[in-house]
Design a protein around this motif. Structure first.
Motif, PDB file in Angstrom:
ATOM      1  N   ARG A 116       0.273   0.466  -4.093  1.00 51.57           N
ATOM      2  CA  ARG A 116       0.485   1.851  -3.659  1.00 51.57           C
ATOM      3  C   ARG A 116       1.424   1.834  -2.456  1.00 51.57           C
ATOM      4  NH1 ARG A 116      -3.262   5.879  -5.172  1.00 51.57           N
ATOM      5  NH2 ARG A 116      -2.467   7.924  -4.508  1.00 51.57           N
ATOM      6  N   ARG A 174       4.234   4.011   0.283  1.00 52.01           N
ATOM      7  CA  ARG A 174       4.606   5.285   0.897  1.00 52.01           C
ATOM      8  C   ARG A 174       6.124   5.334   1.088  1.00 52.01           C
ATOM      9  NH1 ARG A 174       1.279   4.187   6.099  1.00 52.01           N
ATOM     10  NH2 ARG A 174       2.209   2.183   5.536  1.00 52.01           N
ATOM     11  N   TYR A 200      12.091  12.276  -5.223  1.00 57.27           N
ATOM     12  CA  TYR A 200      10.742  11.699  -5.217  1.00 57.27           C
ATOM     13  C   TYR A 200      10.147  11.671  -6.625  1.00 57.27           C
ATOM     14  CZ  TYR A 200       5.695  11.455  -4.815  1.00 57.27           C
ATOM     15  OH  TYR A 200       4.383  11.113  -5.002  1.00 57.27           O
ATOM     16  N   ALA A 249       9.065   8.279  -8.354  1.00 56.63           N
ATOM     17  CA  ALA A 249       7.649   8.125  -8.676  1.00 56.63           C
ATOM     18  C   ALA A 249       7.457   7.812 -10.149  1.00 56.63           C
ATOM     19  CB  ALA A 249       6.885   9.385  -8.283  1.00 56.63           C
ATOM     20  N   ALA A 284       5.916   4.412 -11.514  1.00 51.55           N
ATOM     21  CA  ALA A 284       4.713   4.528 -12.338  1.00 51.55           C
ATOM     22  C   ALA A 284       4.863   3.785 -13.654  1.00 51.55           C
ATOM     23  CB  ALA A 284       4.391   5.995 -12.582  1.00 51.55           C
ATOM     24  N   VAL A 324       2.089   3.134  -7.660  1.00 54.17           N
ATOM     25  CA  VAL A 324       1.868   4.516  -7.237  1.00 54.17           C
ATOM     26  C   VAL A 324       2.700   4.770  -5.983  1.00 54.17           C
ATOM     27  CG1 VAL A 324       0.180   6.204  -6.420  1.00 54.17           C
ATOM     28  CG2 VAL A 324      -0.444   4.545  -8.202  1.00 54.17           C
ATOM     29  N   LEU A 325       3.449   5.876  -5.978  1.00 58.08           N
ATOM     30  CA  LEU A 325       4.340   6.198  -4.861  1.00 58.08           C
ATOM     31  C   LEU A 325       3.874   7.482  -4.199  1.00 58.08           C
ATOM     32  CD1 LEU A 325       6.982   5.180  -3.510  1.00 58.08           C
ATOM     33  CD2 LEU A 325       8.222   6.789  -4.968  1.00 58.08           C
ATOM     34  N   ASP A 326       3.608   7.439  -2.902  1.00 57.62           N
ATOM     35  CA  ASP A 326       3.191   8.604  -2.129  1.00 57.62           C
ATOM     36  C   ASP A 326       4.325   9.026  -1.195  1.00 57.62           C
ATOM     37  OD1 ASP A 326       0.567   8.615  -3.208  1.00 57.62           O
ATOM     38  OD2 ASP A 326       0.004   7.012  -1.806  1.00 57.62           O
ATOM     39  N   ARG A 327       4.562  10.317  -1.119  1.00 58.22           N
ATOM     40  CA  ARG A 327       5.625  10.838  -0.256  1.00 58.22           C
ATOM     41  C   ARG A 327       5.067  11.200   1.115  1.00 58.22           C
ATOM     42  NH1 ARG A 327       9.450  16.113  -1.693  1.00 58.22           N
ATOM     43  NH2 ARG A 327      10.605  16.181   0.295  1.00 58.22           N
TER      44      ARG A 327
END
Length: 428
Positions: free
Chosen positions: A291, A293, A306, A310, A314, A319-322
């Motif tokens: 995961r 950021r 984004y 993402a 995926a 998993v990519l969080d902004r």
């Protein structure tokens, strides 16, 4: 600053070097010495610009303690001396034939404290949130009397506002020019009815990609960092934001001053499916969910970016969080136009951070005594950066403007820089 002041040289409408405070210059010793003859110029308060003032301001702007972002690329400057009341010399410890393009940057504009301010080409007629600028008096012109009879259209009112308001103001014909557009604001152009020729795009040269800023966990391994770059569908990414946007899979756009062609990633000849299969295997071998950021600016274009990233991550199990640009992140977007055509600038800017071998090669390039050894060190740094996976190239920088028909002197250029006194055909 660029409108109301100038350095020794400046950019013209095409992004080429033109005289600023210096009316002419001579480059000696293969770029080891620059001699500038100053022209007759005046600060806004009417006092004459002197060589002593120019040298003092230059030393201040070039100091490592200044806030000038170009200072790390100007360390070859050894001293600045006054030769005569009209001539100054900049002496370098190492030859730098490309120095003039750095001196033309707005960051090297020479401004004095009020009320002197800058020396033109425009002067501050009214300060405030939306300053009013007017052409400065130029003693070098053949028609000094005509300069005192200014037409209303020669005034420039500067308004700084959100992209959405600026675009709407232009669409309502309440402004002639919108500058500073980037990928983050590009989708907004589709929301209003604009003249067919209003939208202009610069062939901007520079970096647009992701710096790996936290080298821990999954990102501690160079192979894993390279796997992230493999997984990205760059064609889909740029098409989702701007169909004519040019993707990039390497740091250097060309050889420039390197001794070798740009390094090409080892996966460049593989299909997207093959690349993602290899990346997925590395992610699957990691003992826990990966995961990450990513720090991105605001804007609809950044949201589209984004979403594309993402989806690519995926597809290989990441998993990519902004997060906001000011927050802690693993990946951070770098979107910057190159101030000059140097491979070292690209590599040093992309190194944020990078492995020790790449850092050492970049330092060797900075301190190289001649162009041949500098080019060899840059080529070595490119090899190390490519193997390190410290930067994930995505595209060229996207820079756009909205230009009214009467600003017919606007020209696209690689610097994406458009002086306000070079927009109208009859401007001086």
């Amino acid at each position: 600053m660029d409108a109301t002041g100038q350095g020794l040289v400046r950019f013209d409408a095409a992004g080429q070097i033109e005289p600023g405070l210096a009316e002419r210059w001579t480059v000696l010793d293969g770029g080891g010495s620059y001699i500038f003859r100053l022209r007759e110029a005046y600060w806004q308060d009417g006092t004459r610009v002197t060589a002593e003032q120019v040298v003092q301001l230059l030393r201040r702007r070039l100091s490592p303690r200044s806030d000038n972002p170009l200072s790390p690329f100007l360390t070859a400057i050894d001293e600045i001396v006054i030769m005569t009341p009209q001539v100054i010399e900049i002496r370098l410890s190492r030859p730098r034939p490309d120095l003039l393009k750095l001196f033309a940057q707005p960051e090297l504009t020479l401004i004095r404290p009020a009320p002197a301010w800058g020396s033109g080409p425009l002067r501050m007629a009214k300060a405030g949130a939306a300053p009013l600028l007017r052409p400065a008096f130029d003693p070098g012109r053949a028609d000094p009397d005509d300069q005192r009879e200014l037409e209303p259209e020669q005034d420039v009112r500067l308004i700084g506002e959100r992209a959405s308001l600026a675009i709407l103001r232009f669409a309502m014909r309440r402004s002639d020019y919108v500058a500073g557009g980037s990928f983050a604001d590009w989708p907004l152009l589709a929301t209003v009815d604009l003249p067919r020729t209003a939208v202009r795009i610069d062939p901007a040269a520079g970096l647009f990609g992701l710096a790996v800023v936290r080298r821990e966990g999954f990102l501690a391994d160079a192979g894993n960092r390279l796997a992230l770059s493999e997984a990205i569908d760059r064609a889909q990414l740029v098409a989702a934001i701007a169909p004519t946007w040019e993707a990039a899979d390497r740091i250097l756009p060309d050889t420039l001053d390197s001794a070798a062609p740009p390094q090409v990633p080892s996966w460049s000849l593989l299909t997207l499916e093959q690349r993602r299969a290899a990346a997925q295997a590395r992610v699957a071998a990691w003992p826990e969910q990966v995961r990450l950021r990513i720090a991105l600016p605001r804007g609809s274009g950044a949201t589209l970016l984004y979403g594309s990233l993402a989806a690519s991550f995926a597809s290989v199990g990441v998993v990519l969080d902004r997060v906001a640009p000011t927050e802690e992140a693993d990946l951070r977007l770098i979107d910057v136009v190159a101030p000059y055509d140097s491979a070292r600038w690209y590599l040093a800017t992309a190194c944020a951070p990078c492995a020790e071998p790449a850092t050492q090669a970049l330092e060797a390039a900075r301190t190289a005594p001649d162009q041949a050894s500098r080019g060899a060190a840059i080529a070595a740094a490119d090899v190390e950066m490519n193997a390190d996976g410290a930067f994930i190239p995505l595209a060229r920088p996207l820079r756009w403007s909205l230009v009214a028909t009467r600003l017919a002197a606007w020209q696209p250029n690689a610097r994406a820089w458009h002086p306000l006194n070079r927009l109208r055909p009859d401007a001086n």
